[in-house]
Design a protein around this motif. Sequence first.
Motif, PDB file in Angstrom:
ATOM      1  N   ASP A  37       0.833  -1.206   0.000  1.00 51.00           N
ATOM      2  CA  ASP A  37       0.000   0.000   0.000  1.00 51.00           C
ATOM      3  C   ASP A  37       0.870   1.259   0.000  1.00 51.00           C
ATOM      4  O   ASP A  37       0.621   2.202  -0.760  1.00 51.00           O
ATOM      5  CB  ASP A  37      -0.915  -0.027   1.234  1.00 51.00           C
ATOM      6  N   SER A  38       1.894   1.274   0.842  1.00 50.64           N
ATOM      7  CA  SER A  38       2.692   2.502   0.903  1.00 50.64           C
ATOM      8  C   SER A  38       3.538   2.653  -0.368  1.00 50.64           C
ATOM      9  O   SER A  38       3.762   3.763  -0.841  1.00 50.64           O
ATOM     10  CB  SER A  38       3.541   2.569   2.175  1.00 50.64           C
ATOM     11  N   TRP A  39       3.959   1.526  -0.944  1.00 47.85           N
ATOM     12  CA  TRP A  39       4.690   1.604  -2.227  1.00 47.85           C
ATOM     13  C   TRP A  39       3.791   2.194  -3.315  1.00 47.85           C
ATOM     14  O   TRP A  39       4.215   3.066  -4.079  1.00 47.85           O
ATOM     15  CB  TRP A  39       5.189   0.213  -2.632  1.00 47.85           C
ATOM     16  N   LEU A  40       2.562   1.735  -3.375  1.00 47.45           N
ATOM     17  CA  LEU A  40       1.621   2.229  -4.391  1.00 47.45           C
ATOM     18  C   LEU A  40       1.355   3.721  -4.195  1.00 47.45           C
ATOM     19  O   LEU A  40       1.303   4.489  -5.163  1.00 47.45           O
ATOM     20  CB  LEU A  40       0.307   1.443  -4.335  1.00 47.45           C
ATOM     21  N   LYS A  41       1.194   4.133  -2.955  1.00 45.48           N
ATOM     22  CA  LYS A  41       0.920   5.564  -2.684  1.00 45.48           C
ATOM     23  C   LYS A  41       2.086   6.437  -3.132  1.00 45.48           C
ATOM     24  O   LYS A  41       1.897   7.544  -3.623  1.00 45.48           O
ATOM     25  CB  LYS A  41       0.631   5.764  -1.191  1.00 45.48           C
ATOM     26  N   THR A  42       3.307   5.923  -2.959  1.00 44.95           N
ATOM     27  CA  THR A  42       4.494   6.699  -3.332  1.00 44.95           C
ATOM     28  C   THR A  42       4.727   6.680  -4.842  1.00 44.95           C
ATOM     29  O   THR A  42       5.018   7.711  -5.444  1.00 44.95           O
ATOM     30  CB  THR A  42       5.747   6.102  -2.636  1.00 44.95           C
ATOM     31  N   HIS A  43       4.588   5.501  -5.446  1.00 41.98           N
ATOM     32  CA  HIS A  43       4.997   5.348  -6.849  1.00 41.98           C
ATOM     33  C   HIS A  43       3.867   5.501  -7.859  1.00 41.98           C
ATOM     34  O   HIS A  43       4.124   5.703  -9.038  1.00 41.98           O
ATOM     35  CB  HIS A  43       5.679   3.988  -7.047  1.00 41.98           C
TER      36      HIS A  43
END
Length: 235
Positions: free
Chosen positions: A29-35
Amino acid sequence: MVIKVIAFDLDDTLWAVKPVIIRAEQRLDSWLKTHVPELRYDVHSMRELRHELLRQEPELGKKITELRRRIIQQAMRMSDISSRRATHLANEAIEVFLAARNDIQFFAGALASLEELSKRYVLGALSNGNADIRRIGLEGIFTFAFSAEIVGAPKPDPRLFHAALAHTRTQPTEMVYVGDDPKLDIDAAKRVGLHTIWMKNPERIEAGETVADEAIDDISDLPAAVNRLHEKVGI
Ligand SMILES: [Mg+2]
């Protein structure tokens, strides 16, 4: 007959899987929010896409990693991300998930038990999940690993057990299966004719149709349980 091979379920038999999946989804989830800031879904709302994908392609139900990758890809397409970029990003995202999914913590005593048993038996993994014995560091101890995704059928289907029997060229009575699920592991392995050891899981209290040959509360007790079994069946 003597016991030659011990095959293992992985999740909730050698480590607790729930905290691993929760953390892997958080990292995803945090990877998707960043990238992919333009993505209109998070890991929770993405689940709405699962049903429709499975309706269109029921075979994905047997391929949990591919299903997850396709859900992510679909969420991107629904967010007006181009097909090419969605494919690329979904591949990267699934890598993030899998890296975290294989960042597991063994139950206390699990590695010592496996090392001890590996001196006398051929060990391997038969899992419905997407843990990877190489990433987890078990490739030196396990000589084989088959997943439901590879054989195309999750337990209780017998195909995972048949794959292990064929690979090790053993008879069912020469193999022990160790697992935590009374139905998917113990009943399914018994139906194929394997010996069974139940690693008791307090969250799986529903009894299966059969009783395991041995039961343990702690993975540290596994070598002793195998010895008892060996004495029972050995000639
Ligand atoms: Mg399990």
